[in-house]
Design a protein around this motif. Structure first.
Motif, PDB file in Angstrom:
ATOM      1  N   PRO A  22      -5.656   3.199  -2.696  1.00  0.00           N
ATOM      2  CA  PRO A  22      -5.056   2.765  -1.430  1.00  0.00           C
ATOM      3  C   PRO A  22      -6.032   1.946  -0.581  1.00  0.00           C
ATOM      4  O   PRO A  22      -7.251   2.173  -0.622  1.00  0.00           O
ATOM      5  N   LEU A  23      -5.467   0.993   0.156  1.00  0.00           N
ATOM      6  CA  LEU A  23      -6.269   0.121   1.014  1.00  0.00           C
ATOM      7  C   LEU A  23      -5.570  -0.080   2.353  1.00  0.00           C
ATOM      8  O   LEU A  23      -4.341  -0.149   2.414  1.00  0.00           O
ATOM      9  N   PRO A  24      -6.363  -0.236   3.409  1.00  0.00           N
ATOM     10  CA  PRO A  24      -5.769  -0.614   4.689  1.00  0.00           C
ATOM     11  C   PRO A  24      -5.374  -2.090   4.681  1.00  0.00           C
ATOM     12  O   PRO A  24      -5.930  -2.893   3.908  1.00  0.00           O
ATOM     13  N   VAL A  25      -4.442  -2.448   5.520  1.00  0.00           N
ATOM     14  CA  VAL A  25      -3.969  -3.827   5.590  1.00  0.00           C
ATOM     15  C   VAL A  25      -5.132  -4.790   5.803  1.00  0.00           C
ATOM     16  O   VAL A  25      -5.203  -5.843   5.154  1.00  0.00           O
ATOM     17  N   LEU A  40       7.624  -0.028  -4.415  1.00  0.00           N
ATOM     18  CA  LEU A  40       6.388  -0.169  -5.178  1.00  0.00           C
ATOM     19  C   LEU A  40       5.157   0.338  -4.443  1.00  0.00           C
ATOM     20  O   LEU A  40       4.165   0.692  -5.082  1.00  0.00           O
ATOM     21  N   VAL A  41       5.189   0.340  -3.131  1.00  0.00           N
ATOM     22  CA  VAL A  41       4.067   0.853  -2.351  1.00  0.00           C
ATOM     23  C   VAL A  41       4.577   1.820  -1.299  1.00  0.00           C
ATOM     24  O   VAL A  41       5.717   1.741  -0.850  1.00  0.00           O
ATOM     25  N   GLY A  42       3.722   2.727  -0.934  1.00  0.00           N
ATOM     26  CA  GLY A  42       3.977   3.633   0.173  1.00  0.00           C
ATOM     27  C   GLY A  42       2.934   3.369   1.249  1.00  0.00           C
ATOM     28  O   GLY A  42       1.877   2.798   0.976  1.00  0.00           O
ATOM     29  N   VAL A  43       3.245   3.769   2.458  1.00  0.00           N
ATOM     30  CA  VAL A  43       2.314   3.536   3.569  1.00  0.00           C
ATOM     31  C   VAL A  43       2.083   4.852   4.296  1.00  0.00           C
ATOM     32  O   VAL A  43       2.992   5.659   4.461  1.00  0.00           O
ATOM     33  N   ILE A 102      -2.393   2.505   5.765  1.00  0.00           N
ATOM     34  CA  ILE A 102      -3.002   2.553   4.431  1.00  0.00           C
ATOM     35  C   ILE A 102      -1.875   2.439   3.402  1.00  0.00           C
ATOM     36  O   ILE A 102      -0.944   3.235   3.394  1.00  0.00           O
ATOM     37  N   TYR A 103      -1.997   1.443   2.531  1.00  0.00           N
ATOM     38  CA  TYR A 103      -0.981   1.202   1.506  1.00  0.00           C
ATOM     39  C   TYR A 103      -1.499   1.629   0.143  1.00  0.00           C
ATOM     40  O   TYR A 103      -2.642   1.368  -0.198  1.00  0.00           O
ATOM     41  N   GLY A 104      -0.626   2.277  -0.613  1.00  0.00           N
ATOM     42  CA  GLY A 104      -0.965   2.706  -1.957  1.00  0.00           C
ATOM     43  C   GLY A 104       0.215   2.503  -2.887  1.00  0.00           C
ATOM     44  O   GLY A 104       1.371   2.455  -2.440  1.00  0.00           O
ATOM     45  N   LEU A 105      -0.077   2.376  -4.165  1.00  0.00           N
ATOM     46  CA  LEU A 105       0.983   2.189  -5.157  1.00  0.00           C
ATOM     47  C   LEU A 105       1.796   3.457  -5.335  1.00  0.00           C
ATOM     48  O   LEU A 105       1.278   4.565  -5.242  1.00  0.00           O
ATOM     49  N   ARG A 106       3.055   3.263  -5.630  1.00  0.00           N
ATOM     50  CA  ARG A 106       3.934   4.364  -6.016  1.00  0.00           C
ATOM     51  C   ARG A 106       4.210   4.187  -7.507  1.00  0.00           C
ATOM     52  O   ARG A 106       4.630   3.134  -7.948  1.00  0.00           O
ATOM     53  N   ALA A 107       3.956   5.200  -8.260  1.00  0.00           N
ATOM     54  CA  ALA A 107       3.988   5.093  -9.723  1.00  0.00           C
ATOM     55  C   ALA A 107       5.396   5.018 -10.313  1.00  0.00           C
ATOM     56  O   ALA A 107       5.592   4.372 -11.342  1.00  0.00           O
ATOM     57  N   ALA A 108       6.367   5.639  -9.693  1.00  0.00           N
ATOM     58  CA  ALA A 108       7.693   5.753 -10.307  1.00  0.00           C
ATOM     59  C   ALA A 108       8.316   4.402 -10.682  1.00  0.00           C
ATOM     60  O   ALA A 108       8.759   4.232 -11.827  1.00  0.00           O
ATOM     61  N   PRO A 109       8.367   3.415  -9.786  1.00  0.00           N
ATOM     62  CA  PRO A 109       8.979   2.143 -10.187  1.00  0.00           C
ATOM     63  C   PRO A 109       8.186   1.430 -11.286  1.00  0.00           C
ATOM     64  O   PRO A 109       8.776   0.766 -12.146  1.00  0.00           O
TER      65      PRO A 109
END
Length: 107
Positions: free
Chosen positions: A24-27, A53-56, A64-71
């Protein structure tokens, strides 16, 4: 699935997804790594978020944005169904290459 493809079709959004693979990374940090201003990055992140695709996560004044694995898993499973087709075609191409090489050696 189509929303995932549509979101990843844009090179900037694909680059953002690649950046988030490491975690995860900040904007602000995403902006630092791309040649875009914060409002442009935020628009791309919104599309990725709408596609799932991402969660915040808000953290103080940061997002902070990070990938969501399900999609991504769903996309991977869909693509896997086509692997047999491509593998078969590569095998046919290898057979053709070997045949051409044999013909060249004979003559």
């Amino acid at each position: 699935m189509m929303q995932t493809f549509a979101a990843l079709a844009d090179p900037t959004r694909l680059r953002i997804v690649e950046l988030l693979r490491a975690g995860p990374l900040p904007v602000g940090e995403i902006c630092d790594r791309l040649p875009l201003a914060q409002p442009q990055v935020s628009k791309h992140l919104r599309v990725l978020r709408d596609a799932g695709l991402v969660g915040v996560q808000p953290r103080a004044q940061q997002r902070i944005y990070g990938l969501r694995a399900a999609p991504l898993r769903e996309l991977g499973a869909w693509l896997e169904r086509f692997r047999d087709i491509s593998d078969e075609r590569f095998e046919q191409l290898d057979d053709l290459r070997a045949e051409i090489q044999r013909d060249e050696e004979k003559g």
